[in-house]
Design an enzyme around this catalytic site. Structure first.
Site, PDB file in Angstrom:
ATOM      1  N   GLN A  81      -2.998 -11.692   8.802  1.00 22.22           N
ATOM      2  CA  GLN A  81      -3.292 -11.482   7.378  1.00 22.22           C
ATOM      3  C   GLN A  81      -2.758 -12.662   6.560  1.00 22.22           C
ATOM      4  O   GLN A  81      -3.453 -13.240   5.726  1.00 22.22           O
ATOM      5  CB  GLN A  81      -2.647 -10.165   6.917  1.00 22.22           C
ATOM      6  CG  GLN A  81      -2.521 -10.009   5.412  1.00 22.22           C
ATOM      7  CD  GLN A  81      -2.099  -8.606   4.994  1.00 22.22           C
ATOM      8  OE1 GLN A  81      -2.891  -7.681   5.087  1.00 22.22           O
ATOM      9  NE2 GLN A  81      -0.889  -8.444   4.516  1.00 22.22           N
ATOM     10  N   GLN A  87     -10.325  -2.369   3.069  1.00 20.24           N
ATOM     11  CA  GLN A  87      -9.734  -2.965   4.264  1.00 20.24           C
ATOM     12  C   GLN A  87      -9.614  -1.979   5.423  1.00 20.24           C
ATOM     13  O   GLN A  87      -9.059  -2.309   6.464  1.00 20.24           O
ATOM     14  CB  GLN A  87      -8.396  -3.630   3.943  1.00 20.24           C
ATOM     15  CG  GLN A  87      -7.246  -2.711   3.595  1.00 20.24           C
ATOM     16  CD  GLN A  87      -6.045  -3.509   3.112  1.00 20.24           C
ATOM     17  OE1 GLN A  87      -6.007  -3.988   1.990  1.00 20.24           O
ATOM     18  NE2 GLN A  87      -5.044  -3.677   3.969  1.00 20.24           N
ATOM     19  N   ASP A  98       2.347  -8.963   9.649  1.00 22.82           N
ATOM     20  CA  ASP A  98       0.894  -9.101   9.535  1.00 22.82           C
ATOM     21  C   ASP A  98       0.545 -10.584   9.589  1.00 22.82           C
ATOM     22  O   ASP A  98       0.026 -11.163   8.629  1.00 22.82           O
ATOM     23  CB  ASP A  98       0.415  -8.470   8.220  1.00 22.82           C
ATOM     24  CG  ASP A  98       0.744  -7.000   8.174  1.00 22.82           C
ATOM     25  OD1 ASP A  98       0.349  -6.283   9.098  1.00 22.82           O
ATOM     26  OD2 ASP A  98       1.439  -6.576   7.230  1.00 22.82           O
ATOM     27  N   LEU A 138       8.845  -2.451  11.607  1.00 18.15           N
ATOM     28  CA  LEU A 138       8.647  -1.346  10.662  1.00 18.15           C
ATOM     29  C   LEU A 138       7.225  -1.409  10.115  1.00 18.15           C
ATOM     30  O   LEU A 138       6.696  -2.481   9.836  1.00 18.15           O
ATOM     31  CB  LEU A 138       9.662  -1.431   9.526  1.00 18.15           C
ATOM     32  CG  LEU A 138      11.117  -1.327   9.964  1.00 18.15           C
ATOM     33  CD1 LEU A 138      12.028  -1.191   8.741  1.00 18.15           C
ATOM     34  CD2 LEU A 138      11.360  -0.151  10.903  1.00 18.15           C
ATOM     35  N   GLY A 185      10.985  -2.800   5.508  1.00 18.69           N
ATOM     36  CA  GLY A 185      10.228  -4.061   5.526  1.00 18.69           C
ATOM     37  C   GLY A 185       9.850  -4.441   4.104  1.00 18.69           C
ATOM     38  O   GLY A 185      10.020  -5.594   3.673  1.00 18.69           O
ATOM     39  N   HIS A 186       9.356  -3.459   3.341  1.00 20.95           N
ATOM     40  CA  HIS A 186       9.012  -3.728   1.933  1.00 20.95           C
ATOM     41  C   HIS A 186      10.282  -4.081   1.143  1.00 20.95           C
ATOM     42  O   HIS A 186      10.253  -4.974   0.287  1.00 20.95           O
ATOM     43  CB  HIS A 186       8.368  -2.495   1.288  1.00 20.95           C
ATOM     44  CG  HIS A 186       7.070  -2.082   1.910  1.00 20.95           C
ATOM     45  ND1 HIS A 186       6.916  -0.913   2.610  1.00 20.95           N
ATOM     46  CD2 HIS A 186       5.858  -2.697   1.930  1.00 20.95           C
ATOM     47  CE1 HIS A 186       5.670  -0.812   3.032  1.00 20.95           C
ATOM     48  NE2 HIS A 186       4.999  -1.875   2.645  1.00 20.95           N
ATOM     49  N   MET A 230       0.846  -1.193   0.000  1.00 23.14           N
ATOM     50  CA  MET A 230       0.000   0.000   0.000  1.00 23.14           C
ATOM     51  C   MET A 230       0.887   1.250   0.000  1.00 23.14           C
ATOM     52  O   MET A 230       0.453   2.336   0.399  1.00 23.14           O
ATOM     53  CB  MET A 230      -0.938  -0.018   1.207  1.00 23.14           C
ATOM     54  CG  MET A 230      -1.873  -1.222   1.179  1.00 23.14           C
ATOM     55  SD  MET A 230      -3.449  -0.961   2.009  1.00 23.14           S
ATOM     56  CE  MET A 230      -2.919  -0.707   3.671  1.00 23.14           C
ATOM     57  N   GLY A 231       2.139   1.083  -0.440  1.00 24.16           N
ATOM     58  CA  GLY A 231       3.043   2.226  -0.566  1.00 24.16           C
ATOM     59  C   GLY A 231       3.585   2.700   0.767  1.00 24.16           C
ATOM     60  O   GLY A 231       3.570   1.949   1.753  1.00 24.16           O
ATOM     61  N   LEU A 289       6.715   3.189   1.358  1.00 23.83           N
ATOM     62  CA  LEU A 289       7.636   2.053   1.459  1.00 23.83           C
ATOM     63  C   LEU A 289       8.720   2.263   2.520  1.00 23.83           C
ATOM     64  O   LEU A 289       9.209   3.367   2.711  1.00 23.83           O
ATOM     65  CB  LEU A 289       8.286   1.810   0.093  1.00 23.83           C
ATOM     66  CG  LEU A 289       7.293   1.524  -1.047  1.00 23.83           C
ATOM     67  CD1 LEU A 289       8.036   1.416  -2.377  1.00 23.83           C
ATOM     68  CD2 LEU A 289       6.470   0.267  -0.789  1.00 23.83           C
TER      69      LEU A 289
HETATM   70  O1  PAF Z   1      -0.180  -5.748   3.799  1.00 27.27           O
HETATM   71  C1  PAF Z   1      -0.570  -4.860   3.030  1.00 27.27           C
HETATM   72  O2  PAF Z   1       0.138  -3.898   2.705  1.00 27.27           O
HETATM   73  C2  PAF Z   1      -1.977  -4.954   2.450  1.00 27.27           C
HETATM   74  O3  PAF Z   1      -2.851  -5.519   3.363  1.00 27.27           O
HETATM   75  C3  PAF Z   1      -2.030  -5.696   1.104  1.00 27.27           C
HETATM   76  C4  PAF Z   1      -1.588  -7.142   1.252  1.00 27.27           C
HETATM   77  C5  PAF Z   1      -1.144  -4.985   0.080  1.00 27.27           C
HETATM   78  C6  PAF Z   1      -3.463  -5.698   0.576  1.00 27.27           C
HETATM   79  O4  PAF Z   1      -3.962  -4.416   0.381  1.00 27.27           O
END
Ligand code: PAF
Length: 269
Positions: free
Chosen positions: A149, A57, A146, A179, A32-33, A26-27, A29
């Site tokens: 998730q 969400q 997460d 992060l 972690g990303h 979700m940007g 960044l």
């Molecule tokens: O973990 C996230 O950043 C979001 O929940 C995802 C998996 C990109 C879905 O919108």
């Protein structure tokens, strides 16, 4: 870096017979990303990142509006890390038939964030399902921060698609705070308090590993955490295999969700 806005063109231009790793984000960044991208690079020839702040969400409109967005900086970061493809769909591309959630989760799964953030995971599953349906990558990467998730994505989506789900470790700052894109919304003092909470979780976990879990000990940690945040949403020990409250001594995790002012944070150890 090639940038795509539609599934159609993306699918025409990317050869998914080549090993492609997909990192949905979700940007805003952070490292972690970048770790997900690094892991994707290790396993695949090409890396595709998406940036899409998914409205379904967010169970709270304000939270959706306040979610950090850092698009120009994100592009610079992705180029610097030699990401091959970036996908930036708009709402219409994701939700052709209106912004609605397609998934329902079982009552049994309504624990932790699924209980406190009503509809959150239904929204996550809807968007990840859409991505996985359209994007035939070899792997898709998620972070273990997460945990719930990832647990639900595996449970509800894994068998529907050929794409393999890869889980990467949680990246923490030097003071153990995981992060998160939301961390930039924290004041200095809230950041310090959150770091203390994460340290308490590690400390508590070590104590449980050394001796049997006991209710008094949990309550004393709970009191300490309450003092370090503005609102504690939950603090729970759960089975890491199925998230039930049946704790197996070798297979458990401690989960917390709390607010610092209006910023909601989660952690698990
Ligand atoms: O973990 C996230 O950043 C979001 O929940 C995802 C998996 C990109 C879905 O919108």
């Amino acid at each position: 870096m090639k940038i795509f806005k539609s599934f159609n063109i993306l699918n025409k231009e990317i050869n998914f017979n080549e090993k492609v790793g997909f990192v949905p984000t979700m940007g805003a960044l952070h490292s972690g990303h970048l770790n997900l991208i690094k892991e994707a690079k290790k396993k695949t020839k090409k890396v595709l990142v998406s940036i899409y702040v998914n409205p379904t969400q967010f169970n709270n409109k304000k939270d959706f509006q306040n979610y950090p967005r850092n698009f120009n900086k994100d592009i610079i970061i992705l180029k610097k890390h030699k990401v091959d493809y970036l996908f930036i769909p708009n709402h219409k591309e994701i939700y052709k038939n209106g912004i609605i959630k397609k998934f329902k989760i079982f009552k049994k799964d309504k624990v932790l964030c699924a209980k406190s953030r009503n509809g959150h995971f239904e929204g996550v599953l809807t968007v990840v399902n859409r991505f996985m349906h359209e994007i035939k990558s070899k792997y898709i990467f998620f972070g273990n921060k997460d945990f719930q998730q990832v647990y639900l994505i595996k449970k509800y989506l894994q068998d529907k698609f050929d794409t393999k789900i890869k889980i990467c470790k949680t990246i923490r700052n030097k003071n153990k705070l995981p992060l998160s894109s939301r961390n930039i919304l924290l004041s200095n003092s809230s950041l310090k308090r959150s770091e203390k909470i994460s340290n308490l979780l590690f400390n508590f976990k070590n104590k449980i590993l050394k001796k049997a879990k006991n209710v008094k000990l949990k309550n004393s940690y709970k009191k300490k955490i309450i003092k370090l945040c503005d609102k504690l949403e939950y603090f729970e020990i759960r089975n890491s295999g199925n998230l039930s409250s049946n704790i197996d001594k070798k297979k458990f995790k401690i989960f917390v969700a709390y607010y610092q002012k209006n910023v909601r944070l989660i952690d698990n150890v």
